[in-house]
Design a protein around this motif. Structure first.
Motif, PDB file in Angstrom:
ATOM      1  N   VAL A  57      -5.741  11.459  -8.616  1.00  0.00           N
ATOM      2  CA  VAL A  57      -5.729  10.646  -7.404  1.00  0.00           C
ATOM      3  C   VAL A  57      -5.544  11.601  -6.233  1.00  0.00           C
ATOM      4  N   GLY A  58      -6.539  11.650  -5.349  1.00  0.00           N
ATOM      5  CA  GLY A  58      -6.489  12.588  -4.240  1.00  0.00           C
ATOM      6  C   GLY A  58      -6.528  11.895  -2.897  1.00  0.00           C
ATOM      7  N   ALA A  59      -5.649  12.343  -1.997  1.00  0.00           N
ATOM      8  CA  ALA A  59      -5.615  11.791  -0.650  1.00  0.00           C
ATOM      9  C   ALA A  59      -6.772  12.348   0.168  1.00  0.00           C
ATOM     10  N   ASP A  91     -17.356  15.062 -11.860  1.00  0.00           N
ATOM     11  CA  ASP A  91     -18.497  15.662 -12.556  1.00  0.00           C
ATOM     12  C   ASP A  91     -18.067  16.460 -13.781  1.00  0.00           C
ATOM     13  N   GLU A  92     -16.821  16.921 -13.792  1.00  0.00           N
ATOM     14  CA  GLU A  92     -16.270  17.642 -14.944  1.00  0.00           C
ATOM     15  C   GLU A  92     -15.735  16.689 -16.010  1.00  0.00           C
ATOM     16  N   GLY A  93     -15.798  15.375 -15.733  1.00  0.00           N
ATOM     17  CA  GLY A  93     -15.387  14.391 -16.726  1.00  0.00           C
ATOM     18  C   GLY A  93     -14.011  13.784 -16.527  1.00  0.00           C
ATOM     19  N   THR A  94     -13.347  14.096 -15.431  1.00  0.00           N
ATOM     20  CA  THR A  94     -12.030  13.531 -15.151  1.00  0.00           C
ATOM     21  C   THR A  94     -12.186  12.231 -14.368  1.00  0.00           C
ATOM     22  N   ARG A  95     -11.406  11.236 -14.729  1.00  0.00           N
ATOM     23  CA  ARG A  95     -11.371  10.006 -13.921  1.00  0.00           C
ATOM     24  C   ARG A  95     -10.704  10.326 -12.605  1.00  0.00           C
ATOM     25  N   VAL A  96     -11.259   9.791 -11.517  1.00  0.00           N
ATOM     26  CA  VAL A  96     -10.711  10.077 -10.200  1.00  0.00           C
ATOM     27  C   VAL A  96     -10.572   8.798  -9.388  1.00  0.00           C
ATOM     28  N   ALA A  97      -9.671   8.846  -8.413  1.00  0.00           N
ATOM     29  CA  ALA A  97      -9.504   7.770  -7.443  1.00  0.00           C
ATOM     30  C   ALA A  97      -9.163   8.404  -6.106  1.00  0.00           C
ATOM     31  N   VAL A  98      -9.631   7.769  -5.048  1.00  0.00           N
ATOM     32  CA  VAL A  98      -9.364   8.231  -3.690  1.00  0.00           C
ATOM     33  C   VAL A  98      -8.174   7.455  -3.155  1.00  0.00           C
ATOM     34  N   LEU A  99      -7.273   8.146  -2.468  1.00  0.00           N
ATOM     35  CA  LEU A  99      -6.136   7.538  -1.798  1.00  0.00           C
ATOM     36  C   LEU A  99      -6.337   7.781  -0.313  1.00  0.00           C
ATOM     37  N   GLY A 100      -6.446   6.722   0.468  1.00  0.00           N
ATOM     38  CA  GLY A 100      -6.682   6.926   1.883  1.00  0.00           C
ATOM     39  C   GLY A 100      -6.460   5.675   2.706  1.00  0.00           C
ATOM     40  N   PRO A 101      -6.569   5.831   4.023  1.00  0.00           N
ATOM     41  CA  PRO A 101      -6.375   4.685   4.921  1.00  0.00           C
ATOM     42  C   PRO A 101      -7.527   3.690   4.797  1.00  0.00           C
ATOM     43  N   ASP A 102      -7.251   2.463   5.169  1.00  0.00           N
ATOM     44  CA  ASP A 102      -8.248   1.394   5.106  1.00  0.00           C
ATOM     45  C   ASP A 102      -9.181   1.511   6.314  1.00  0.00           C
ATOM     46  N   ALA A 103     -10.003   2.551   6.304  1.00  0.00           N
ATOM     47  CA  ALA A 103     -10.944   2.812   7.389  1.00  0.00           C
ATOM     48  C   ALA A 103     -12.365   2.617   6.869  1.00  0.00           C
ATOM     49  N   ALA A 112     -17.725   6.071  -0.989  1.00  0.00           N
ATOM     50  CA  ALA A 112     -18.628   5.315  -1.860  1.00  0.00           C
ATOM     51  C   ALA A 112     -19.991   5.985  -1.911  1.00  0.00           C
ATOM     52  N   THR A 113     -20.461   6.500  -0.786  1.00  0.00           N
ATOM     53  CA  THR A 113     -21.737   7.210  -0.730  1.00  0.00           C
ATOM     54  C   THR A 113     -21.689   8.468  -1.594  1.00  0.00           C
ATOM     55  N   SER A 114     -20.511   9.028  -1.756  1.00  0.00           N
ATOM     56  CA  SER A 114     -20.332  10.204  -2.610  1.00  0.00           C
ATOM     57  C   SER A 114     -20.207   9.825  -4.081  1.00  0.00           C
ATOM     58  N   GLY A 115     -20.242   8.525  -4.373  1.00  0.00           N
ATOM     59  CA  GLY A 115     -20.130   8.079  -5.753  1.00  0.00           C
ATOM     60  C   GLY A 115     -18.703   7.889  -6.214  1.00  0.00           C
ATOM     61  N   LEU A 116     -17.754   7.922  -5.276  1.00  0.00           N
ATOM     62  CA  LEU A 116     -16.347   7.706  -5.602  1.00  0.00           C
ATOM     63  C   LEU A 116     -16.017   6.260  -5.255  1.00  0.00           C
ATOM     64  N   THR A 117     -15.854   5.423  -6.263  1.00  0.00           N
ATOM     65  CA  THR A 117     -15.712   3.995  -5.989  1.00  0.00           C
ATOM     66  C   THR A 117     -14.326   3.440  -6.283  1.00  0.00           C
ATOM     67  N   SER A 118     -13.425   4.236  -6.831  1.00  0.00           N
ATOM     68  CA  SER A 118     -12.045   3.785  -7.030  1.00  0.00           C
ATOM     69  C   SER A 118     -11.254   4.223  -5.811  1.00  0.00           C
ATOM     70  N   PHE A 119     -10.820   3.250  -5.016  1.00  0.00           N
ATOM     71  CA  PHE A 119     -10.168   3.539  -3.742  1.00  0.00           C
ATOM     72  C   PHE A 119      -8.824   2.829  -3.700  1.00  0.00           C
ATOM     73  N   ILE A 120      -7.759   3.587  -3.452  1.00  0.00           N
ATOM     74  CA  ILE A 120      -6.419   3.043  -3.295  1.00  0.00           C
ATOM     75  C   ILE A 120      -6.064   3.165  -1.824  1.00  0.00           C
ATOM     76  N   ARG A 121      -5.753   2.031  -1.208  1.00  0.00           N
ATOM     77  CA  ARG A 121      -5.520   2.014   0.236  1.00  0.00           C
ATOM     78  C   ARG A 121      -4.065   2.346   0.576  1.00  0.00           C
TER      79      ARG A 121
END
Length: 189
Positions: A55-57, A74-86, A94-103
């Protein structure tokens, strides 16, 4: 042998990292929380320990964290984005293919609830639709302005179509990304 799932949280905010580490220690859960303040620290930890979820901010659309998370995915690790609701940031990731987002902001209880949801097994438990044309489903998602990732499996292969606010923003299949991948996946009808 520990049955805990390892989650690596990367955020510059030391206070947030401490709150989440304290909550992880207080909560008797199946999650072991590792933390790093920088992507360099995160890389060192990942070289030593296999993590189940990263989980990366990400603070803005030009954040280096987006590239780091894409590389880990791309290396096979599950990822999630942590960021502001912007909206611009959500669309960029999402355009980068990162669809798990924690606000942000979030409470430790909400954070761990989202982690448990993100780490649910994905094999055999995903809903499945057959008998529908993929273009019809995309049209429905577009009309309802939904944000989601559609994982498509066909005899020709697998693919992902990422939709943000009803617009197809990213696609991936095999070595293809973007428009060529979307065309390939949609050709599987």
């Amino acid at each position: 042998m520990s049955s805990k799932r390892k989650v690596l949280l990367v955020d510059r905010d030391l206070g947030l990292l401490r709150r989440m580490r304290n909550a992880a220690a207080d909560e008797e859960s199946s999650i072991e929380l590792l933390t790093a303040q920088t992507w360099e620290e995160a890389a060192e930890l990942r070289a030593l320990v296999s993590v189940d979820l990263l989980v990366g901010a990400v603070e803005g659309v030009h954040s280096a964290g987006i590239a780091q998370l894409c590389q880990a995915r791309d290396e096979g690790t599950r990822v999630a984005v942590l960021g502001p609701d912007a909206p611009d940031l959500i669309k960029k990731v999402a355009t980068s293919g990162l669809t798990s987002f924690i606000r942000k902001p979030l409470s430790p209880a909400a954070f761990f609830a989202q982690l448990r949801q993100l780490m649910r097994p994905t094999t055999g438990t995903q809903p499945s639709l057959s008998g529908f044309h993929l273009t019809d489903l995309l049209q429905l998602v577009s009309m309802s302005r939904q944000t989601m990732t559609m994982r498509v499996s066909a005899s020709q292969g697998w693919g992902e179509l990422c939709v943000c606010d009803g617009a197809l923003v990213h696609a991936r299949t095999g070595d293809q990304v973007g428009v060529p991948a979307a065309v390939t996946v949609l050709s599987w009808l």
